[in-house]
Design an enzyme around this catalytic site. Structure first.
Site, PDB file in Angstrom:
ATOM      1  N   VAL A  11      -5.238  37.970   8.137  1.00  0.00           N
ATOM      2  CA  VAL A  11      -6.160  38.857   8.666  1.00  0.00           C
ATOM      3  C   VAL A  11      -7.567  38.589   8.311  1.00  0.00           C
ATOM      4  CG1 VAL A  11      -7.031  41.507   8.304  1.00  0.00           C
ATOM      5  CG2 VAL A  11      -4.710  40.613   9.017  1.00  0.00           C
ATOM      6  N   LYS A 152      -2.098  40.171  16.577  1.00  0.00           N
ATOM      7  CA  LYS A 152      -0.590  39.745  16.429  1.00  0.00           C
ATOM      8  C   LYS A 152      -0.927  38.189  16.042  1.00  0.00           C
ATOM      9  CE  LYS A 152       0.149  40.291  20.792  1.00  0.00           C
ATOM     10  NZ  LYS A 152      -0.866  40.904  21.483  1.00  0.00           N
ATOM     11  N   GLU A 153      -0.019  37.886  14.888  1.00  0.00           N
ATOM     12  CA  GLU A 153       0.029  36.494  14.321  1.00  0.00           C
ATOM     13  C   GLU A 153       0.344  35.666  15.607  1.00  0.00           C
ATOM     14  OE1 GLU A 153       2.062  35.986  10.836  1.00  0.00           O
ATOM     15  OE2 GLU A 153       0.922  37.576   9.888  1.00  0.00           O
ATOM     16  N   LYS A 205      -2.769  53.355  12.147  1.00  0.00           N
ATOM     17  CA  LYS A 205      -2.047  51.910  12.029  1.00  0.00           C
ATOM     18  C   LYS A 205      -0.605  51.979  11.873  1.00  0.00           C
ATOM     19  CE  LYS A 205      -1.671  47.544  11.532  1.00  0.00           C
ATOM     20  NZ  LYS A 205      -1.676  46.646  12.459  1.00  0.00           N
ATOM     21  N   PHE A 250       8.017  45.217  24.330  1.00  0.00           N
ATOM     22  CA  PHE A 250       8.790  45.566  23.165  1.00  0.00           C
ATOM     23  C   PHE A 250      10.088  46.082  23.264  1.00  0.00           C
ATOM     24  CE2 PHE A 250       6.716  44.455  18.912  1.00  0.00           C
ATOM     25  CZ  PHE A 250       5.297  43.983  19.712  1.00  0.00           C
ATOM     26  N   GLY A 254      17.398  41.452  19.878  1.00  0.00           N
ATOM     27  CA  GLY A 254      17.205  40.123  19.350  1.00  0.00           C
ATOM     28  C   GLY A 254      17.859  40.088  17.813  1.00  0.00           C
ATOM     29  N   GLY A 258      10.742  41.046  11.673  1.00  0.00           N
ATOM     30  CA  GLY A 258      10.387  40.630  10.584  1.00  0.00           C
ATOM     31  C   GLY A 258       8.709  40.499  10.397  1.00  0.00           C
ATOM     32  N   CYS A 261       4.228  43.022   8.358  1.00  0.00           N
ATOM     33  CA  CYS A 261       3.810  44.143   8.693  1.00  0.00           C
ATOM     34  C   CYS A 261       4.948  45.218   9.127  1.00  0.00           C
ATOM     35  CB  CYS A 261       2.987  44.094   9.831  1.00  0.00           C
ATOM     36  SG  CYS A 261       1.474  43.031   9.436  1.00  0.00           S
TER      37      CYS A 261
HETATM   38  N1  LIG Z   1      -0.522  39.655   9.226  1.00  0.00           N
HETATM   39  C1  LIG Z   1      -0.797  40.557  10.039  1.00  0.00           C
HETATM   40  O1  LIG Z   1      -0.421  39.946  11.316  1.00  0.00           O
HETATM   41  C2  LIG Z   1      -1.604  41.584   9.962  1.00  0.00           C
HETATM   42  C3  LIG Z   1      -1.942  42.269  11.059  1.00  0.00           C
HETATM   43  C4  LIG Z   1      -2.730  43.712  10.817  1.00  0.00           C
HETATM   44  C5  LIG Z   1      -2.997  43.914   9.701  1.00  0.00           C
HETATM   45  N2  LIG Z   1      -2.382  43.456   8.298  1.00  0.00           N
HETATM   46  C6  LIG Z   1      -2.626  43.798   7.203  1.00  0.00           C
HETATM   47  O2  LIG Z   1      -3.559  43.108   6.537  1.00  0.00           O
HETATM   48  C7  LIG Z   1      -3.711  43.107   5.282  1.00  0.00           C
HETATM   49  C8  LIG Z   1      -3.578  41.683   4.923  1.00  0.00           C
HETATM   50  O3  LIG Z   1      -2.492  40.751   5.448  1.00  0.00           O
HETATM   51  P1  LIG Z   1      -2.567  39.187   5.647  1.00  0.00           P
HETATM   52  O4  LIG Z   1      -1.272  38.919   6.421  1.00  0.00           O
HETATM   53  O5  LIG Z   1      -3.775  38.639   6.131  1.00  0.00           O
HETATM   54  O6  LIG Z   1      -2.175  39.038   4.090  1.00  0.00           O
HETATM   55  P2  LIG Z   1      -2.104  37.531   3.443  1.00  0.00           P
HETATM   56  O7  LIG Z   1      -1.136  37.710   2.249  1.00  0.00           O
HETATM   57  O8  LIG Z   1      -1.937  36.442   4.349  1.00  0.00           O
HETATM   58  O9  LIG Z   1      -3.579  37.520   2.731  1.00  0.00           O
HETATM   59  C9  LIG Z   1      -4.149  38.288   1.656  1.00  0.00           C
HETATM   60  C10 LIG Z   1      -4.990  37.335   0.855  1.00  0.00           C
HETATM   61  O10 LIG Z   1      -5.687  37.962  -0.122  1.00  0.00           O
HETATM   62  C11 LIG Z   1      -5.828  37.378  -1.423  1.00  0.00           C
HETATM   63  N3  LIG Z   1      -6.185  38.170  -2.331  1.00  0.00           N
HETATM   64  C12 LIG Z   1      -5.148  38.628  -2.915  1.00  0.00           C
HETATM   65  N4  LIG Z   1      -6.017  39.725  -4.211  1.00  0.00           N
HETATM   66  C13 LIG Z   1      -7.014  39.199  -4.262  1.00  0.00           C
HETATM   67  C14 LIG Z   1      -8.089  39.647  -4.891  1.00  0.00           C
HETATM   68  N5  LIG Z   1      -8.339  40.477  -6.020  1.00  0.00           N
HETATM   69  N6  LIG Z   1      -9.487  39.077  -4.540  1.00  0.00           N
HETATM   70  C15 LIG Z   1      -9.565  38.390  -3.516  1.00  0.00           C
HETATM   71  N7  LIG Z   1      -8.616  37.999  -2.756  1.00  0.00           N
HETATM   72  C16 LIG Z   1      -7.337  38.601  -3.129  1.00  0.00           C
HETATM   73  C17 LIG Z   1      -4.626  36.401  -1.398  1.00  0.00           C
HETATM   74  O11 LIG Z   1      -4.781  35.437  -2.234  1.00  0.00           O
HETATM   75  C18 LIG Z   1      -4.648  36.099   0.097  1.00  0.00           C
HETATM   76  O12 LIG Z   1      -5.170  34.996   0.509  1.00  0.00           O
HETATM   77  C19 LIG Z   1      -2.187  43.755   4.663  1.00  0.00           C
HETATM   78  O13 LIG Z   1      -2.530  44.942   4.538  1.00  0.00           O
HETATM   79  C20 LIG Z   1      -1.468  43.713   6.172  1.00  0.00           C
HETATM   80  O14 LIG Z   1      -0.863  44.678   6.244  1.00  0.00           O
HETATM   81  C21 LIG Z   1      -1.579  42.181   8.689  1.00  0.00           C
END
Ligand SMILES: NC(=O)c1ccc[n+]([C@@H]2O[C@H](COP(=O)([O-])OP(=O)(O)OC[C@H]3O[C@@H](n4cnc5c(N)ncnc54)[C@H](O)[C@@H]3O)[C@@H](O)[C@H]2O)c1
Length: 435
Positions: A11, A152-153, A205, A250, A254, A258, A261
């Protein structure tokens, strides 16, 4: 605007890059020094279509920088996005350890005008908690907003740059205006910019993800029933989807949902409900149904081999929790691998992007194939867990010539059973009779 983004994962990296691409000066901060070093060298630590080119272009233009130095990222930033992970704690609630660490670390560097924005998915009340914590640390009020991310990833850039809607939760209208200015380049097609309280925004969210997960668990439950009632879930899906009150989105059966999120957000919303003395009956059922669905492929494979997988070689196509990403967090393929390994099977895996992430988890306990066909050499069966485009139109004759037995367990319903039968495959899909 000068923007700081804390947490440079799926994100944070997409958020920072897209804001840089719309002309802002963005500094992305992460504690993972290895990740930051790679980004500084122009290497992208994750697979996300289109991201590499965008990072490269904006880094070259000097609008996008990466650092491990909190002061460098936060000092002078007008908007600071928090995008660190919020994984599930043992009781299902969101673990905010990283978030609070970040709030404490950035506090001394925030300018009085800075707006702190939570992009991480955080429980309702977290914004209010950050406001309190910063007031304690700084001895003054700090502007805090909620701005959940719906990307969405696999389609993250497109989703970020053309969002269906942008949701912000603010206490003061002028904070909403700052964020509206920032998002204006992405809302030129008049998609809505929705302003609400931080609590409603945080809730939005979770509710969005919980409803999407509910649709998946629902269709999976009825798919399993179809299988036992001589009905075909794909016919049923078409039969209901044309109803304008229902639709098609949706509702594909399947091997279970996973990713980082849906599983955690459903559990976190349930934990919030329990915390308020409510019984989250639907959310609990959605989660339990999904845990059971992740077992379906493994159970079918075990039953096919009469309960004994010792010495069997099983090929797996697809490891990522969905196509076009390398993310294997909570992926159904991981549950399947664990089950098959525990049952004594030998496993050969192939995924176009997620091999390294799985290798980091399993090392030499699995065989890693160079391609889909290579994965089939000597296989007693194939299990398909992720619906990558590469798997949709394979060379069935070439597959047959490599497999020891022509047996496919398809967790994504990629093929027509009659065609598979005509080609001499035993074909087990989800929600329809095996052929
Ligand atoms: N991945 C998705 O598709 C998605 C979509 C919407 C919302 N989100 C939400 O966004 C948030 C992040 O998700 P993500 O998938 O990007 O996670 P991620 O694990 O890919 O990234 C998190 C990053 O934060 C860094 N981090 C951790 N502690 C830290 C600190 N103290 N200082 C600086 N950096 C630090 C980690 O090293 C990592 O690079 C989550 O709350 C998730 O629920 C994710």
């Amino acid at each position: 605007m000068r923007i700081g983004v804390v947490g440079t994962g799926y994100v944070g990296l997409v958020t920072g890059t897209c804001f840089a691409d719309s002309g802002n000066a963005v500094t992305c901060l992460d504690i993972d020094a290895g990740k930051v070093a790679r980004l500084q060298r122009g290497e992208i630590p994750i697979y996300e279509p289109g991201l590499e080119e965008l990072v490269e272009r904006n880094a070259r233009a000097g609008r996008l920088r990466f650092t491990t130095d909190t002061a460098e990222a936060i000092r002078g930033a007008e908007v600071v996005f928090l995008a660190v992970g919020t994984p599930p704690a043992a009781d299902g609630s969101a673990d905010l350890t990283a978030l609070w660490k970040v709030v404490d670390a950035i506090a001394p560097h925030l300018t009085p005008a800075a707006v702190v924005v939570t992009k991480s998915t955080v429980p309702v009340g977290t914004c209010a908690g950050i406001e309190r914590r910063l007031r304690e640390r700084l001895g003054r009020d700090c502007r805090v907003a909620s701005n959940p991310e719906f990307l969405k990833e696999g389609a993250a850039i497109e989703d970020f740059q053309k969002p269906d809607r942008v949701v912000v939760g603010v206490r003061a209208a002028e904070v909403g205006e700052v964020l509206k200015t920032l998002y204006a380049p992405f809302l030129r097609t008049e998609n809505p910019f929705l302003v609400m309280s931080p609590e409603s925004s945080e809730m939005t969210k979770y509710v969005a993800n919980a409803l999407l997960a509910t649709k998946i668990s629902f269709i999976n439950e009825v798919a399993n029933l179809c299988e036992r009632m001589e009905a075909d879930i794909d016919d049923v899906r078409r039969g209901i989807g044309h109803d304008s009150r229902i639709g098609f989105a949706f509702l594909f059966p399947g091997a279970g949902y996973g990713g980082s999120c849906f599983p955690k957000d459903v559990q976190a919303l349930a934990a919030m409900a329990r915390g308020k003395g409510l019984l989250p009956r639907i959310l609990t059922a959605v989660h339990d149904t999904n845990l059971a669905q992740k077992k379906v492929l493994g159970d079918k494979i075990t039953a096919h081999f009469g309960g004994d997988l010792t010495g069997r070689r099983i090929a797996i196509w697809g490891l990522a929790f969905k196509p076009r990403t390398d993310d294997v967090r909570d992926a159904p393929a991981i549950d399947l691998i664990d089950k098959l390994l525990a049952s004594g099977a030998a496993i050969t895996v192939y995924d176009p992007e997620a091999m390294e992430n799985v290798r980091a988890m399993y090392g030499d306990r699995l065989t890693y194939a160079a391609g889909g066909l290579e994965a089939l050499d000597g296989a007693d069966c194939l299990a398909i867990v992720t619906e990558w485009g590469d798997f949709r139109r394979p060379d069935f004759d070439a597959m047959a010539s490599r497999m020891k037995a022509k047996v496919i367990f398809d967790g994504r319903n990629l093929y027509a059973p009659q065609e598979m039968q005509a080609r001499g495959f035993a074909y087990h899909a989800i929600g329809k009779a095996a052929v």
